[in-house]
Structures are given as structure tokens and as C-alpha cells.
Design an enzyme around this catalytic site. Structure first.
Site, PDB file in Angstrom:
ATOM      1  N   ASP A  98     -36.176 -26.714   7.273  1.00 39.32           N
ATOM      2  CA  ASP A  98     -35.578 -27.138   6.014  1.00 39.32           C
ATOM      3  C   ASP A  98     -36.075 -26.257   4.866  1.00 39.32           C
ATOM      4  OD1 ASP A  98     -34.224 -29.046   7.319  1.00 39.32           O
ATOM      5  OD2 ASP A  98     -35.183 -30.769   6.348  1.00 39.32           O
ATOM      6  N   TYR A 123     -34.279 -23.040   4.838  1.00 38.49           N
ATOM      7  CA  TYR A 123     -32.912 -23.271   4.383  1.00 38.49           C
ATOM      8  C   TYR A 123     -32.884 -23.409   2.862  1.00 38.49           C
ATOM      9  CZ  TYR A 123     -28.498 -25.747   3.644  1.00 38.49           C
ATOM     10  OH  TYR A 123     -27.267 -26.126   3.186  1.00 38.49           O
ATOM     11  N   LEU A 139     -42.288 -53.458  12.819  1.00 39.37           N
ATOM     12  CA  LEU A 139     -42.814 -54.587  13.592  1.00 39.37           C
ATOM     13  C   LEU A 139     -44.100 -54.174  14.281  1.00 39.37           C
ATOM     14  CD1 LEU A 139     -39.519 -55.670  15.400  1.00 39.37           C
ATOM     15  CD2 LEU A 139     -40.699 -56.978  13.628  1.00 39.37           C
ATOM     16  N   GLU A 178     -35.041 -61.945  21.191  1.00 39.54           N
ATOM     17  CA  GLU A 178     -33.839 -61.102  21.211  1.00 39.54           C
ATOM     18  C   GLU A 178     -34.191 -59.671  21.600  1.00 39.54           C
ATOM     19  OE1 GLU A 178     -33.326 -61.925  16.997  1.00 39.54           O
ATOM     20  OE2 GLU A 178     -33.498 -59.771  16.598  1.00 39.54           O
ATOM     21  N   LYS A 227     -34.759 -55.728  21.577  1.00 37.93           N
ATOM     22  CA  LYS A 227     -35.076 -54.720  20.553  1.00 37.93           C
ATOM     23  C   LYS A 227     -34.170 -53.525  20.849  1.00 37.93           C
ATOM     24  CE  LYS A 227     -38.919 -52.348  18.344  1.00 37.93           C
ATOM     25  NZ  LYS A 227     -38.340 -51.001  18.317  1.00 37.93           N
ATOM     26  N   ASP A 267     -32.592 -49.950  20.776  1.00 38.35           N
ATOM     27  CA  ASP A 267     -33.168 -48.624  20.577  1.00 38.35           C
ATOM     28  C   ASP A 267     -32.161 -47.736  19.844  1.00 38.35           C
ATOM     29  OD1 ASP A 267     -34.852 -46.518  20.654  1.00 38.35           O
ATOM     30  OD2 ASP A 267     -34.595 -46.083  22.782  1.00 38.35           O
ATOM     31  N   GLU A 307     -29.135 -52.455  13.552  1.00 39.17           N
ATOM     32  CA  GLU A 307     -29.423 -51.234  14.299  1.00 39.17           C
ATOM     33  C   GLU A 307     -28.119 -50.565  14.713  1.00 39.17           C
ATOM     34  OE1 GLU A 307     -32.657 -51.037  14.374  1.00 39.17           O
ATOM     35  OE2 GLU A 307     -33.208 -49.555  15.893  1.00 39.17           O
ATOM     36  N   TYR A 344     -29.409 -58.045  12.515  1.00 41.28           N
ATOM     37  CA  TYR A 344     -30.479 -58.984  12.846  1.00 41.28           C
ATOM     38  C   TYR A 344     -31.388 -59.358  11.678  1.00 41.28           C
ATOM     39  CZ  TYR A 344     -32.617 -54.381  13.291  1.00 41.28           C
ATOM     40  OH  TYR A 344     -33.021 -53.097  13.061  1.00 41.28           O
ATOM     41  N   LYS A 352     -39.277 -63.725  16.887  1.00 39.54           N
ATOM     42  CA  LYS A 352     -39.327 -64.039  15.446  1.00 39.54           C
ATOM     43  C   LYS A 352     -39.447 -65.542  15.285  1.00 39.54           C
ATOM     44  CE  LYS A 352     -36.174 -60.252  14.354  1.00 39.54           C
ATOM     45  NZ  LYS A 352     -34.782 -59.870  14.175  1.00 39.54           N
ATOM     46  N   LYS A 386     -42.944 -54.627  23.860  1.00 42.51           N
ATOM     47  CA  LYS A 386     -42.324 -53.412  24.390  1.00 42.51           C
ATOM     48  C   LYS A 386     -42.255 -53.434  25.924  1.00 42.51           C
ATOM     49  CE  LYS A 386     -41.466 -50.342  21.883  1.00 42.51           C
ATOM     50  NZ  LYS A 386     -42.144 -49.413  20.987  1.00 42.51           N
ATOM     51  N   CYS A 396     -28.623 -14.500  40.479  1.00 40.65           N
ATOM     52  CA  CYS A 396     -27.799 -15.712  40.427  1.00 40.65           C
ATOM     53  C   CYS A 396     -27.532 -16.214  41.844  1.00 40.65           C
ATOM     54  CB  CYS A 396     -26.487 -15.397  39.719  1.00 40.65           C
ATOM     55  SG  CYS A 396     -25.386 -16.814  39.623  1.00 40.65           S
ATOM     56  N   CYS A 436     -24.990 -17.150  42.944  1.00 38.57           N
ATOM     57  CA  CYS A 436     -23.611 -16.844  43.333  1.00 38.57           C
ATOM     58  C   CYS A 436     -23.552 -15.848  44.482  1.00 38.57           C
ATOM     59  CB  CYS A 436     -22.805 -16.373  42.132  1.00 38.57           C
ATOM     60  SG  CYS A 436     -23.394 -14.854  41.367  1.00 38.57           S
ATOM     61  N   CYS A 472     -26.420 -15.830  34.280  1.00 38.33           N
ATOM     62  CA  CYS A 472     -26.013 -14.857  35.296  1.00 38.33           C
ATOM     63  C   CYS A 472     -25.297 -13.733  34.563  1.00 38.33           C
ATOM     64  CB  CYS A 472     -25.074 -15.537  36.281  1.00 38.33           C
ATOM     65  SG  CYS A 472     -24.182 -14.382  37.310  1.00 38.33           S
ATOM     66  N   CYS A 491     -19.234 -13.423  39.149  1.00 38.97           N
ATOM     67  CA  CYS A 491     -19.880 -14.666  39.583  1.00 38.97           C
ATOM     68  C   CYS A 491     -18.820 -15.731  39.882  1.00 38.97           C
ATOM     69  CB  CYS A 491     -20.830 -15.157  38.484  1.00 38.97           C
ATOM     70  SG  CYS A 491     -21.493 -16.788  38.802  1.00 38.97           S
TER      71      CYS A 491
HETATM   72  S1  IVH Z   1     -36.440 -57.125  13.014  1.00 42.21           S
HETATM   73  C1  IVH Z   1     -39.147 -57.143   9.228  1.00 42.21           C
HETATM   74  N1  IVH Z   1     -35.036 -57.111  15.211  1.00 42.21           N
HETATM   75  O1  IVH Z   1     -37.333 -52.046  15.444  1.00 42.21           O
HETATM   76  C2  IVH Z   1     -38.724 -56.732  10.560  1.00 42.21           C
HETATM   77  N2  IVH Z   1     -35.916 -55.050  14.430  1.00 42.21           N
HETATM   78  O2  IVH Z   1     -40.168 -51.442  15.291  1.00 42.21           O
HETATM   79  C3  IVH Z   1     -37.308 -56.418  10.650  1.00 42.21           C
HETATM   80  N3  IVH Z   1     -35.277 -53.133  15.813  1.00 42.21           N
HETATM   81  O3  IVH Z   1     -37.375 -50.989  12.115  1.00 42.21           O
HETATM   82  C4  IVH Z   1     -36.933 -55.860  11.956  1.00 42.21           C
HETATM   83  N4  IVH Z   1     -34.081 -54.239  17.270  1.00 42.21           N
HETATM   84  O4  IVH Z   1     -35.257 -50.636  13.474  1.00 42.21           O
HETATM   85  C5  IVH Z   1     -35.745 -56.380  14.336  1.00 42.21           C
HETATM   86  N5  IVH Z   1     -33.730 -57.224  17.117  1.00 42.21           N
HETATM   87  C6  IVH Z   1     -34.420 -56.505  16.252  1.00 42.21           C
HETATM   88  C7  IVH Z   1     -34.561 -55.124  16.382  1.00 42.21           C
HETATM   89  C8  IVH Z   1     -35.324 -54.419  15.455  1.00 42.21           C
HETATM   90  C9  IVH Z   1     -34.523 -53.047  16.904  1.00 42.21           C
HETATM   91  C10 IVH Z   1     -35.973 -51.981  15.196  1.00 42.21           C
HETATM   92  C11 IVH Z   1     -35.819 -51.886  13.697  1.00 42.21           C
HETATM   93  C12 IVH Z   1     -37.218 -51.892  13.176  1.00 42.21           C
HETATM   94  C13 IVH Z   1     -38.002 -51.462  14.368  1.00 42.21           C
HETATM   95  C14 IVH Z   1     -39.406 -51.967  14.264  1.00 42.21           C
END
Ligand code: IVH
Length: 704
Positions: free
Chosen positions: A40, A43, A90, A123, A125, A127, A182, A234, A298, A322, A416, A418, A435, A441
Site C-alpha cells: 500500500d 502504491y 469474543l 449458535e 460461529k 467464518d 457475518e 446476530y 450468549k 472454537k 514437463c 507431457c 512447461c 505439450c
Molecule cells: S456475536 C459482542 N455471534 O466472531 C460480540 N459473533 O470472534 C458480537 N462471529 O467479530 C459478536 N459468528 O465477526 C457473534 N454467531 C455469531 C458469530 C460471530 C461469527 C464473529 C464476529 C465477531 C467474531 C468474534
């Protein structure tokens, strides 16, 4: 950088021309390919240099100057957004005992005795990457990324393109409401996206998360609109009226407002139940079409959440449990080298099949020669492989204790596969080994043919990957133009297994029908490095007809070959080369690849042959103002009788319409054929104009 006061008029002019092209090229790499080649800081320094020179020589400011470019912000990136309610993270739990501690802490904090039931919502998490969506009086007004939690990037226009994000909230909503969630990409959509990228010569994304991040940060929202981004919501940020009392009530409310909420959430009342739900979600993980990397717990009651508050940057009332990365050990049977259309050699690990997270894995990518060397991967080794969020399994490490005594370091082939003779080459600074036998090829040849007949190129019905391989083996097709001579093998072909008179005649008709083809498709079909669909379109738009394009490319290639200078100053190279580089969206390295293609006489011979046997239609510029559908968004659904879906799409785009894959409030027309399903239902609900194929043809002037 040479100070502008040290530059004379001529030098400044040249430098500005170079900067315009270089910056455009870097923008392309950064925004379109998500693969920047400079930092960056470097750039920014190019942009600063451009500004300095322009200030010193205002009369030299170019019409295509980066400082003037419409649609791009003055410096890379988006404007900033302050999160008035910070987007926090979290805390993590890795073991069951961590979870037990978390619950005990809460009980302690709230002074609850252990018998007191505490509702926790459990619930997945997701990704992906977190975003915040702001609604004012029910209207989506601003969307932002998380950034550092306090300040994110303004990606409103990009988020607007997501089907799943309501533009307006249905029902009663607080005057100010920030919904957080997310953004992610489904596995199946990710696979398609990467297939298309590879087809277009772009580097595939490493995993769905990266592709979601890259897609959301496109400078051009139209690009984001092409990416299959989804969202799960969420949490909330700033709200003017918070009338829900529990987290689960909030989720119900979100659903009513039209936001997607993860269906696997469940309220649990004790540690055992919580852990049981964790295990259930962990088992479901392998079957979900999106990546999750853990489970979030939660406290359900908001009055308790409020009392618990936050510690440093994470809530006391929530934690992420996790998943361990999905790993397994297995034996590397062999390393196979695959050769693509451009000659790139990709090593693939052939593994003793092993189950990783519910999926049987027998191949893993080894990326390139450096990767094998870095990890010292040897045939016969026991490897730890993982599917940690990634669709393609990766090799984590070698289990050295299990290494056979007689093992030897892997030597990346210098020839190669090939023919075991043609040398492989690696350009300085590139990770890819190729190649060198571009025309000898067989892998490259057959892959080029497959590309030539692929959906977005000639799209010949009945001539797919298998048939191309078979005809190539028979020696009937070696170069694309041979396809149009397949009729000479009609008799033998109809006697081959799997073929009959009817299918042969259908194939030959399909081939004949393809003789008439648009310029952009022909360019794309040639499979020139870095010339994907978008670039082909640009070229067709610019040069308008095949002969023009060929002449210009031949001239540019000649200029390029005569120019020994390694300085990347296209205007020095020559007029045709400079013109090519000046096309918005075409950079120097793309231009170089085009020139390389045209410098080889075998390509030129083939192009001349194609020019003779095909009817290549001149590029039709969108008649934007004349058409009823110009600027409108169209969705096609169900089957069409008079044209293929791809044709219908191309036709609509030619008239200046945008073609979308799904119905939303932004859709203007749904063209519904027999078999239309949920899209038609949705269009009816939204009051969108629904046309049948005939009505569409009339509207667009195809008939009548
Ligand atoms: S709650 C105050 N719920 O995980 C907390 N976060 O490691 C609000 N994430 O920054 C977050 N799934 O990007 C919550 N079901 C879920 C989630 C979730 C993914 C992510 C979110 C957060 C990160 C924290």
C-alpha cells in the site's frame, strides 16, 4: 522518485503517462483480482508522485489521470465509518472445562446459585467477516465493515447488492437500527466462483472467507453484485428503541424484518445441554454449505447481558467455543503434476484416502515447488492434512517420526510430464513453473481446446471435455479450427461407441451453428493468458472487429519485440502498444501477454484460419438509449425455447440491461419460461413485471 522540479516538460509528460497506466494496473490487481503486487505504501507513493507532477505541470494533466478517475476514491480504499457502538470481539474457549469456567464466572458475577437456570443461546460461529448495517426510518442507509471495531470502511453500495440484505425493513422498526452480522460465501457458490476465475485466467481464492472479503471490498459495486455473498445476522449496534428482551426474541424480530438468521440457534439451560448442542453443531458442520469455526454461547436475557457488561474488548456474557482444526494423518502415495492450459505445473498430493471432518480426502494441493521445498514433503511421508475452513485440503506438516529411512527430497521436475523432455521454466519472481513447450505439450493443447469449446467461449453442444479428449487422442482435433473439419470424420465417428447417426448429426449441426459468433467470445476462446471474459469484452469493444483487432495486436507485438527497453513506458514502445495499454482495465502485463501470443506465428496462422472459416460478428455497442430494457435489471428463470440462457443474457446485456441471477426489489423484469419456480413466486410477491419469452422478444425487438 525524481522531484518534479528536476523533470523537464517532456519527462514529466512521459512519467504521467506511465503513472496513469501503472496505477490503473495496480488498481486492477488490487480491486479486481485481489492480488496486489506492491505494498500500500508503494502504491500511495505512486499516487503522490502523480499529484506532485500534476501540481508542477497542470497543463499536462491527462484525461485518464488517476487523480481524475471517476468511480475510484482519491486513494485506495473506502471512506471511514465510526461505530458509535463498537464492534467488539469474543473471548475463546477451547475445551469443555473452559466453557464450564465461563458459566461459573457468569454465575459468580450475577451472584446466581448454581441451581439457578440461566438461558444461553447456542449458535454457530460463522467464518466470514462482520459487517454493520444501519437503517434510518426503516431504510438501509449505511453499511460498514468491522475494521478495528471502532472505525470501519464504508461499503454501503457494495452491501446494497446483497440479495439477502433488505433495502427496507418490513414492519415496525426503531428510527435508528444497526443490525450486525457475518457476510460469507457458500461452498457451492465458492467452487463456481473459483471455476470461473480460473477459466478467466484469474488466481483462484484460497477459501470462501478470503473470497467473501475480496468480494466485499471491490471498489466497483457492480463487481460485488456478481459475487454470491450472503449474510447471517446476530447482533445489533446503535438502536433508538430496543424493545426485545432476549437475544432469541431479537432473532425472531430480525426474521420478521427480513434478515437471515442462522436456523441452528438453540436456547439451552445448563452446561450439559450447551455442550450437547455444541457437539450436534460440530457433527452438522461437515454437511453445512458454509464455513463455521466454532459455536457461540450468549446469555439470552438482555437485562443479564447488561449487568454482565464487557471486559476489555469482549462481552462477559458471550464466548466462542472454537472447533479444533479438522486434521488427519495419512500417507503421501505420490505427487502428480497437473499441467493447465497456460502450461502451469501444479503439484497435487495423491493421498491414502482418509476422512477429515466427515469428508473423504484423497488429494491435497501442494501449490508449487516452493511449498514442497519449504515443508520438505517427500513421497512415502506421513502427512498431517487439514480442512480448516478451506474447501481444498491442505498439508499442514510432515510427521517426521514416521518418515521412511530411504526417503529422498522431492525434486520438482525440470521437464514437463507431457513427454518427459520439454523443459520447464520459471520466470524470475514468479511462483509458477511452466512447461516451455506451448505448442508441443499435449496437456496444454488439449486444455486449450477444452477452453475453446467451454460455455462462455464457443459453447458447442455435444462437444464437452470428454469428447474433446477423445477426438484429441484420435488426432482429429489438434487446434481449434480442426473442430470445423470434424465433419470429415462423420462416418468413423458414427461407428464409435456412444455415438449414433443422430448424435453425430446433432454435433455437426451445433458446430456449424457456431461459425457465426461474436468477437468477444472468439477472443475469450483463444485462451490468451490473463485475457478472461472481461478483458475480451474490453478488447472487442475497443477494436470492434476481428481484422482491426488482429492488425492492432500484430503491430503492438512488433513494436514490443523491437523495443529492447525494459522500462515500462508503453508510449515508448509504440502507438499500437500504447493504445492497447490505454484501454481502461488493460494493464501492461496483460498487454505483454497479448503481444507474446501474437508474436508466435503458429497462433497467427491459426487466427487467419479461424478468420476464414468463421463469421465473426463485429462488436455491437449497447444501444442504450433506444431500448426499453436499457438500464433495467432482468432475471431469466425456467426454460427458454428460442435461445439458450447464455444467449438471452448476452442479448439483454447488449441492450444495456443488467442480468441478475435472483429476484429482488431491484428487479425490473422477470422472464419466466416453463418450470419457473420460486423466482416467479417472489417476483409476484414483489409486484415485478413478469414476461414470457415471446413478450420478452417483442419488448427487446427480437421479434416484430
Ligand atoms: S456475536 C459482542 N455471534 O466472531 C460480540 N459473533 O470472534 C458480537 N462471529 O467479530 C459478536 N459468528 O465477526 C457473534 N454467531 C455469531 C458469530 C460471530 C461469527 C464473529 C464476529 C465477531 C467474531 C468474534
Amino acid at each position: 522518485m525524481k522531484k518534479p522540479d528536476k523533470l523537464n516538460h517532456n519527462q514529466a509528460k512521459k512519467r504521467l503517462a506511465w503513472l496513469a497506466i501503472a496505477i490503473k494496473e495496480h488498481d486492477q490487481r488490487y480491486y479486481q483480482e485481489d492480488a496486489p503486487t506492491i505494498s500500500d505504501a508503494e502504491y500511495d507513493s505512486l499516487r503522490r508522485e502523480n499529484d506532485y507532477i500534476e501540481t508542477a505541470f497542470p497543463e499536462l494533466i491527462r484525461s485518464d489521470s488517476p487523480s481524475r478517475r471517476v468511480g475510484a476514491s482519491p486513494s485506495r480504499g473506502f471512506s471511514k465509518v465510526q461505530h458509535h457502538v463498537p464492534m467488539l470481539s469474543l473471548g475463546n474457549a477451547f475445551t469443555e472445562s473452559d466453557v464450564e469456567d465461563f458459566l461459573a464466572r457468569i454465575h459468580r458475577f450475577l451472584n446466581l446459585d448454581s441451581k439457578n437456570t440461566l438461558g444461553l443461546i447456542v449458535e454457530p460461529k460463522i467464518d466470514g467477516l462482520s459487517i454493520s448495517l444501519r437503517y434510518e426510518r426503516g431504510h438501509f442507509s449505511r453499511g460498514a465493515t468491522r475494521g478495528d471495531g471502532f472505525e470501519g470502511e464504508n461499503v454501503t453500495e457494495n452491501l446494497r447488492t446483497l440479495m439477502e440484505i433488505p433495502d427496507r425493513i418490513s414492519g415496525q422498526a426503531p428510527d435508528v437500527l444497526e443490525v450486525r452480522g457475518e457476510v460469507y460465501i457458500n461452498h457451492s457458490d465458492f467452487a463456481l466462483l473459483n471455476q470461473n476465475r480460473e477459466k478467466n485466467g484469474a488466481t483462484p481464492f484460497a477459501n470462501p472467507r478470503n473470497s467473501a472479503a475480496g468480494s466485499l471490498r471491490q471498489l466497483n459495486p457492480a463487481e460485488t453484485a456478481k459475487r454470491p455473498l450472503r449474510v447471517f445476522c446476530y447482533a445489533w449496534g446503535e438502536v433508538s428503541d430496543q424493545f426485545w428482551r432476549t437475544q432469541s426474541e431479537f432473532y425472531d424480530q430480525l426474521s420478521l424484518w427480513g434478515f437471515p438468521v442462522n436456523p441452528l440457534s438453540k436456547v439451552c439451560y445448563n452446561l450439559d445441554e450447551v455442550l450437547e448442542t455444541y457437539r450436534v453443531i460440530e457433527t452438522q458442520r461437515a454437511f453445512l454449505d458454509y464455513d463455521i469455526d466454532g459455536v457461540v454461547y450468549k446469555v439470552d436475557r438482555l437485562d443479564l447481558q447488561e449487568r454482565l457488561g464487557f471486559v476489555s474488548r469482549a462481552p462477559r456474557w458471550a464466548i466462542a467455543h472454537k472447533f479444533p482444526a479438522e486434521k488427519a494423518t495419512t500417507v503421501l502415495r505420490d505427487i502428480e503434476i497437473q499441467v493447465g492450459r497456460t502450461g502451469a505445473l501444479t503439484p497435487v498430493a495423491r493421498l491414502e484416502p482418509v476422512t477429515v471432518g466427515g469428508v473423504v480426502v484423497s488429494n491435497a494441493t501442494l501449490h508449487n515447488a516452493d511449498e514442497i521445498k519449504r515443508k520438505d514433503i517427500r513421497i512415502g511421508d506421513t502427512l498431517r492434512v487439514q480442512r480448516a475452513g478451506d474447501v481444498i485440503p491442505q498439508v499442514v506438516e510432515v510427521v517426521l517420526e514416521a518418515r521412511p529411512k530411504d526417503s529422498a527430497p522431492y525434486i520438482f521436475p525440470n521437464v514437463c510430464p507431457c513427454n518427459q523432455k520439454t523443459l520447464t521454466v520459471r520466470a524470475p519472481g514468479e511462483a509458477v513453473t511452466r512447461c516451455s513447450g506451448e505448442f508441443s505439450c499435449p496437456f496444454q493443447k488439449v486444455n486449450r481446446l477444452k477452453h475453446f469449446v467451454s460455455r462462455d467461449a464457443f459453447n458447442i453442444e455435444g462437444l464437452g471435455v470428454k469428447q474433446v479428449e477423445a477426438f484429441f487422442k484420435l488426432g482429429w482435433i489438434r487446434v481449434p479450427s480442426d473442430i470445423f473439419d470434424l465433419k470429415n470424420h462423420k462416418v468413423v465417428l458414427s461407428e464409435l461407441e456412444g455415438w449414433g447417426e443422430k448424435s453425430v448429426s446433432n454435433l455437426l449441426t451445433a458446430i456449424e451453428d457456431c461459425r457465426k459468433i461474436s468477437l468477444d467470445r472468439v477472443i475469450f476462446a483463444l485462451g490468451i493468458r490473463q485475457t478472461g471474459q472481461a478483458t475480451s469484452n474490453l478488447l472487442a469493444y475497443h477494436y470492434e472487429n476481428f481484422q482491426n483487432w488482429i492488425s492492432a495486436m500484430l503491430l503492438a507485438a512488433k513494436e514490443r519485440s523491437e523495443c529492447i527497453s525494459t522500462v515500462k513506458t508503453p508510449e515508448k514502445v509504440g502507438g499500437a502498444f500504447f493504445e492497447l495499454c490505454s484501454i481502461d482495465g488493460i494493464g501492461i502485463s496483460m498487454a505483454d501477454d497479448l503481444c507474446n501470443f501474437f508474436s508466435d506465428h503458429r497462433n497467427v496462422v491459426e487466427l487467419n484460419r479461424l478468420a476464414e472459416i468463421l463469421t465473426i460478428q463485429d462488436f455491437q455497442r449497447p444501444e442504450s438509449n433506444n431500448s426499453e430494457v436499457s438500464g433495467k435489471t432482468v432475471v431469466f428463470t425456467g426454460s427458454l425455447d428460442t435461445m439458450t440462457r447464455a444467449e438471452a443474457k448476452a442479448g439483454a446485456e447488449k441492450l444495456g440491461a443488467k442480468v441478475s441471477g435472483s429476484v429482488s426489489r431491484k428487479t425490473d423484469f422477470l422472464v419466466a419460461g416453463p418450470g419457473a419456480g420460486s423466482k416467479e413466486t417472489k417476483a409476484k410477491e414483489l409486484g415485478i413485471t413478469i414476461l414470457n419469452e415471446q413478450e420478452w422478444r417483442l419488448l427487446t425487438g427480437l421479434d416484430g
